[in-house]
Design a protein around this motif. Structure first.
Motif, mmCIF file in Angstrom:
data_model
loop_
_atom_site.group_PDB
_atom_site.id
_atom_site.type_symbol
_atom_site.label_atom_id
_atom_site.label_comp_id
_atom_site.label_asym_id
_atom_site.label_seq_id
_atom_site.Cartn_x
_atom_site.Cartn_y
_atom_site.Cartn_z
ATOM 1 N N LYS A 209 33.677 -2.298 5.701
ATOM 2 C CA LYS A 209 33.388 -2.067 4.282
ATOM 3 C C LYS A 209 33.792 -3.278 3.447
ATOM 4 N N LYS A 210 32.851 -3.792 2.641
ATOM 5 C CA LYS A 210 33.108 -4.944 1.789
ATOM 6 C C LYS A 210 32.536 -4.712 0.395
ATOM 7 N N LEU A 211 33.203 -5.260 -0.605
ATOM 8 C CA LEU A 211 32.692 -5.186 -1.965
ATOM 9 C C LEU A 211 31.511 -6.139 -2.095
ATOM 10 N N PHE A 212 30.362 -5.598 -2.481
ATOM 11 C CA PHE A 212 29.139 -6.393 -2.597
ATOM 12 C C PHE A 212 28.935 -6.918 -4.015
ATOM 13 N N ALA A 213 29.193 -6.065 -4.999
ATOM 14 C CA ALA A 213 29.042 -6.461 -6.402
ATOM 15 C C ALA A 213 29.844 -5.503 -7.270
ATOM 16 N N GLU A 214 30.215 -5.964 -8.455
ATOM 17 C CA GLU A 214 30.988 -5.154 -9.399
ATOM 18 C C GLU A 214 30.592 -5.552 -10.816
ATOM 19 N N PHE A 215 30.497 -4.549 -11.695
ATOM 20 C CA PHE A 215 30.107 -4.801 -13.088
ATOM 21 C C PHE A 215 31.158 -4.207 -14.029
ATOM 22 N N PRO A 216 31.332 -4.812 -15.207
ATOM 23 C CA PRO A 216 32.376 -4.349 -16.127
ATOM 24 C C PRO A 216 31.951 -3.217 -17.049
ATOM 25 N N ASP A 217 30.648 -2.894 -17.054
ATOM 26 C CA ASP A 217 30.183 -1.913 -18.035
ATOM 27 C C ASP A 217 29.027 -1.087 -17.484
ATOM 28 N N TYR A 218 28.718 -0.016 -18.192
ATOM 29 C CA TYR A 218 27.623 0.901 -17.876
ATOM 30 C C TYR A 218 27.801 1.507 -16.470
ATOM 31 N N GLY A 219 26.809 2.294 -16.038
ATOM 32 C CA GLY A 219 26.920 2.972 -14.754
ATOM 33 C C GLY A 219 25.871 2.508 -13.767
ATOM 34 N N PHE A 220 25.920 3.076 -12.573
ATOM 35 C CA PHE A 220 24.929 2.826 -11.538
ATOM 36 C C PHE A 220 24.229 4.132 -11.189
ATOM 37 N N ASP A 221 23.009 4.009 -10.674
ATOM 38 C CA ASP A 221 22.323 5.176 -10.122
ATOM 39 C C ASP A 221 21.538 4.722 -8.888
ATOM 40 N N GLY A 222 20.262 5.062 -8.780
ATOM 41 C CA GLY A 222 19.519 4.785 -7.559
ATOM 42 C C GLY A 222 19.331 3.300 -7.276
ATOM 43 N N MET A 223 19.102 2.990 -5.978
ATOM 44 C CA MET A 223 18.908 1.601 -5.532
ATOM 45 C C MET A 223 17.802 1.549 -4.478
ATOM 46 N N LYS A 224 17.055 0.442 -4.472
ATOM 47 C CA LYS A 224 16.040 0.218 -3.437
ATOM 48 C C LYS A 224 15.973 -1.268 -3.095
ATOM 49 N N CYS A 225 15.634 -1.576 -1.837
ATOM 50 C CA CYS A 225 15.502 -2.959 -1.376
ATOM 51 C C CYS A 225 14.034 -3.384 -1.341
ATOM 52 N N ASP A 226 13.800 -4.650 -1.644
ATOM 53 C CA ASP A 226 12.474 -5.202 -1.409
ATOM 54 C C ASP A 226 12.421 -5.793 0.003
ATOM 55 N N LYS A 227 11.296 -6.337 0.351
ATOM 56 C CA LYS A 227 11.068 -6.819 1.717
ATOM 57 C C LYS A 227 11.955 -8.012 2.086
ATOM 58 N N ALA A 228 12.400 -8.754 1.066
ATOM 59 C CA ALA A 228 13.268 -9.909 1.296
ATOM 60 C C ALA A 228 14.744 -9.517 1.358
ATOM 61 N N GLY A 229 15.033 -8.237 1.152
ATOM 62 C CA GLY A 229 16.412 -7.773 1.200
ATOM 63 C C GLY A 229 17.126 -7.787 -0.133
ATOM 64 N N ASN A 230 16.419 -8.115 -1.215
ATOM 65 C CA ASN A 230 17.022 -8.043 -2.543
ATOM 66 C C ASN A 230 17.197 -6.588 -2.951
ATOM 67 N N LEU A 231 18.292 -6.294 -3.614
ATOM 68 C CA LEU A 231 18.635 -4.920 -3.976
ATOM 69 C C LEU A 231 18.388 -4.694 -5.466
ATOM 70 N N TYR A 232 17.522 -3.717 -5.771
ATOM 71 C CA TYR A 232 17.210 -3.326 -7.148
ATOM 72 C C TYR A 232 18.086 -2.126 -7.506
ATOM 73 N N VAL A 233 18.903 -2.268 -8.544
ATOM 74 C CA VAL A 233 19.894 -1.248 -8.888
ATOM 75 C C VAL A 233 19.654 -0.746 -10.309
ATOM 76 N N ALA A 234 19.583 0.585 -10.471
ATOM 77 C CA ALA A 234 19.434 1.185 -11.805
ATOM 78 C C ALA A 234 20.773 1.124 -12.530
ATOM 79 N N ARG A 235 20.796 0.439 -13.692
ATOM 80 C CA ARG A 235 21.991 0.350 -14.539
ATOM 81 C C ARG A 235 21.911 1.465 -15.582
ATOM 82 N N TRP A 236 22.395 2.649 -15.197
ATOM 83 C CA TRP A 236 22.312 3.836 -16.055
ATOM 84 C C TRP A 236 23.104 3.584 -17.342
ATOM 85 N N GLY A 237 22.476 3.853 -18.479
ATOM 86 C CA GLY A 237 23.118 3.653 -19.774
ATOM 87 C C GLY A 237 22.769 2.326 -20.407
#
Length: 296
Positions: A209-237
C-alpha cells in the motif's frame, strides 16, 4: 510572391483556427440530460457491450435507468426489490450487471435478458458497499465506507459470490479502479482526501500500500482509468474531474457545470467521451478526451 505569402498566411491562419477549435472542443463539459431527471443519489454510469448506457437512481431511488446518448432521454430499465438502492454499475464478461446495494449490505446481480435481480453476495460485515471495479477474470473489487465513523474496507468478490476482506483499516473508501494491466488497484478516501495504490497479484490479493495522491480540499468520488493508465477522479464539491498520470502527477483538471460530481465512465464509439453524473444538478454532463477509456 506577395500573393503567395498572403495565401500561405491565410492557410496557416486557417489551420491554426481549426486546430484551436478542435483543441477547445476537448475537455469542455456540456449537458447530456436535462436537470432533475435523477434522484440526488445519481451515480455509477456504465456501458454494456452493445453500447447502452445505464445509470443508477433514474427518476427516483432504487431504479436503474437506461439513458440515450443521442438525446439524453431515459427509461426505467429495472426497479430493485426490497428497497435496495444501488450506487455503481459493473458488467462481467457474460454481460450480467452487478450493483453494490448500500442499504442491504449486498452486491446484486441482474440478468440482463430476464431482468431478474438476485443477491450475488451478502455480508453483515459490510458497511455500505459503494463502488465496484471488475477484472478480466470477472473478479469484483468493492469499496465499503463507514461514513459515520470515517473509516472503510476493501473487499474482493470472487466468481460465484465469495467475499474476501482485503483491507479493513481504510478511511472512507469510495472510488475504486484497476489499472489497464490490472496490476494496480486504486482506492480513494473521500473524507481523508487521499488516493492509495496497491499491488495486485494474479490471485487478486493486494499488497504494498502506497500513497498515490493527496489533496487539501473538497472530496473524492468515482474514478476511471484511460487506456494509457491515467486516472480520472471525480472531485466531489469542486465540480471538476482531475486527471492523474500513473506516477501520481496532475495532468489537468476539467471543470464541470455542476459541483457534486459523483462518478464517471468512458463511452461513445471511440471510447473518448466521458460521461459524468452530477448530484446537485441531478443530471449528466459529458466531455471529449484524447485518450479512450481502458476498455476500448
Amino acid at each position: 510572391m506577395k500573393q503567395h505569402i498572403c495565401l500561405l498566411l491565410a492557410l496557416t491562419t486557417g489551420c491554426a483556427v481549426m486546430a484551436q477549435h478542435k483543441s477547445t472542443a476537448l475537455y469542455q463539459a456540456q449537458d447530456l440530460t436535462k436537470e432533475n431527471m435523477f434522484s440526488v443519489n445519481i451515480e455509477g454510469p456504465n456501458f454494456d457491450k452493445a453500447g447502452n448506457l445505464y445509470v443508477v437512481n433514474y427518476l427516483r431511488d432504487g431504479t436503474i435507468g437506461k439513458i440515450s446518448t443521442k438525446d439524453g432521454s431515459g427509461e426505467v430499465f429495472v426497479t430493485l426489490p426490497d428497497s435496495s438502492i444501488a450506487n455503481s454499475i459493473q458488467f462481467n464478461s457474460k454481460g450480467n450487471m452487478y450493483l453494490p446495494d448500500f442499504k442491504g449490505h449486498n452486491v446484486l446481480e441482474v440478468d440482463m435478458k430476464t431482468k431478474k435481480v438476485s443477491v450475488y453476495v451478502h455480508s453483515d460485515k459490510m458497511f455500505q458497499p459503494n463502488d465496484l471495479c471488475i477484472s478480466k477474470k470477472d473478479v469484483l473489487f468493492a469499496s465499503d465506507p463507514d461514513w459515520k465513523n470515517s473509516k472503510g474496507q476493501i473487499w474482493r468478490i470472487d466468481k460465484g459470490g465469495k467475499a474476501v476482506l482485503l483491507d479493513g483499516n481504510m478511511g472512507t473508501a469510495n472510488g475504486i479502479e484497476l489499472s489497464p494491466d490490472e496490476k494496480t488497484l486504486y482506492v480513494n478516501e473521500s473524507v481523508q482526501r487521499k488516493i492509495w495504490k496497491f499491488d495486485v497479484d494474479k490471485d487478486g490479493n493486494i499488497s504494498n500500500k502506497k500513497l498515490f495522491a493527496e489533496f487539501p480540499d473538497y472530496g473524492f468520488d468515482g474514478m476511471k482509468c484511460d487506456k494509457a493508465g491515467n486516472l480520472y477522479v471525480a472531485r466531489w464539491g469542486k465540480g471538476a474531474i482531475v486527471v492523474l498520470a500513473p506516477d501520481g502527477k496532475e495532468i489537468r483538471e476539467i471543470p464541470l457545470k455542476g459541483k457534486q460530481c459523483s462518478n464517471l465512465t468512458f463511452g461513445g464509439k471511440d471510447g473518448k467521451t466521458v460521461f459524468v453524473t452530477l448530484q446537485d444538478r441531478k443530471c449528466m454532463e459529458t466531455f471529449r478526451v484524447e485518450i479512450p477509456g481502458k476498455r476500448y
